[in-house]
Design an enzyme around this catalytic site. Structure first.
Site, mmCIF file in Angstrom:
data_model
loop_
_atom_site.group_PDB
_atom_site.id
_atom_site.type_symbol
_atom_site.label_atom_id
_atom_site.label_comp_id
_atom_site.label_asym_id
_atom_site.label_seq_id
_atom_site.Cartn_x
_atom_site.Cartn_y
_atom_site.Cartn_z
ATOM 1 N N SER A 130 0.832 -1.220 0.174
ATOM 2 C CA SER A 130 -0.350 -0.368 0.005
ATOM 3 C C SER A 130 0.955 1.252 -0.138
ATOM 4 C CB SER A 130 -0.624 0.345 1.121
ATOM 5 O OG SER A 130 -1.328 0.978 1.714
ATOM 6 N N TYR A 143 -3.232 -0.820 10.243
ATOM 7 C CA TYR A 143 -2.989 -0.938 8.974
ATOM 8 C C TYR A 143 -1.769 -0.497 8.495
ATOM 9 C CZ TYR A 143 -3.214 -1.693 4.341
ATOM 10 O OH TYR A 143 -4.176 -2.250 2.787
#
Length: 273
Positions: A130, A143
């Site tokens: 990501s 996350y």
């Protein structure tokens, strides 16, 4: 025909990549955590397995199936989810759950794939990271941490594979059309005591963002953009270590390299919404 195993194919990036690679002539072994999603993809014509990456027995069974049904050329470790919340509000149980899926599951799937790739002396490993794998943004600490961990794992593995015919590449999406935000809202309510948090007001703003209909970010791309990046990594003679997808990801990758930390931190705070 080349064969790839993809985890987390029920929707979003995994689902789009499974379709795209199948259209490109790959034998796609899709996998989903829920039995009903497995049945749905099988109805669509996919070779699909039930695979919860937090379940070591299911991982072992999946690779036993692979070894007896034609082998493996590549794996795309895509399964994962987001857990919103500030660092001070995230309980240990929430961390255990997200690391089990996003990191430990990917690690174990990669270990099994490596046993096959070492024997045949070739293979491709794709790992879904990501923009948050290198740009730490607020309210995303859990996350962020899983994606930073995956980046460290992939970089280390790339060094350990130097000189072999086995390559590892990180796919680094930014804003992508998927069920990521609705699923994140569920986890926010599950683990975060928003009413009694110091950040109570900020959580209301985060909920408004996560519940926004349509695309909250103007740079959002369809999941197919990640599928195309995966295909490029699989098709390249010598794939790149990283494939940034979406404009924000490319922008922040360069900002990290050229800006001093205080200014880069300012950009992350603004970019984090």
């Amino acid at each position: 025909m080349q064969t790839i195993l993809i985890t987390g194919c029920s929707s979003g990036i995994g689902y789009a990549t499974a379709h795209y690679l199948k259209e490109k002539g790959w034998r796609v072994i899709a996998s989903c955590r829920q039995a009903e999603d497995v049945q749905r993809l099988q109805f669509e014509g996919f070779e699909c397995l039930q695979l919860d990456v937090t379940n070591s027995q299911q991982i072992q069974q999946a690779f036993e199936y692979i070894q007896t049904s034609g082998g493996l050329d590549a794996v795309f470790c895509n399964a994962g989810f987001g857990q919103p919340g500030t660092v001070e509000d995230i309980p240990r149980d929430a961390l255990r759950e997200i690391f089990e899926t996003n990191v430990f599951g990917c690690w174990e799937v990669t270990n099994y794939a490596m046993k096959i790739f070492r024997k045949q002396n070739y293979g491709r490993i794709l790992i879904n990271s990501s923009i948050l794998g290198f740009a730490g943004m607020h309210f995303r600490g859990a996350y962020n941490s899983t994606k930073f961990a995956l980046e460290g794992m992939a970089d280390t593995l790339r060094h350990e594979l130097h000189g072999s015919n086995i390559y590892v590449s990180l796919i680094e999406p930014g804003p992508i059309q998927s069920k990521f935000r609705p699923n994140a809202v569920i986890k926010l309510h599950q683990y975060i005591d928003m009413e009694n948090s110091f950040h109570r007001q900020a959580y209301q703003q985060q909920l408004a963002r996560l519940n926004t209909k349509g695309n909250a970010n103007p740079f959002t791309l369809p999941s197919t953009a990640c599928a195309i990046a995966c295909y490029r990594a699989l098709s390249a003679k010598k794939p790149k270590a990283r494939y940034q997808v979406t404009f924000p990801t490319k922008l922040f990758w360069w900002l990290r390299r050229i800006l001093p930390t205080p200014l880069y931190d300012f950009c992350c705070r603004k970019g984090g919404g």
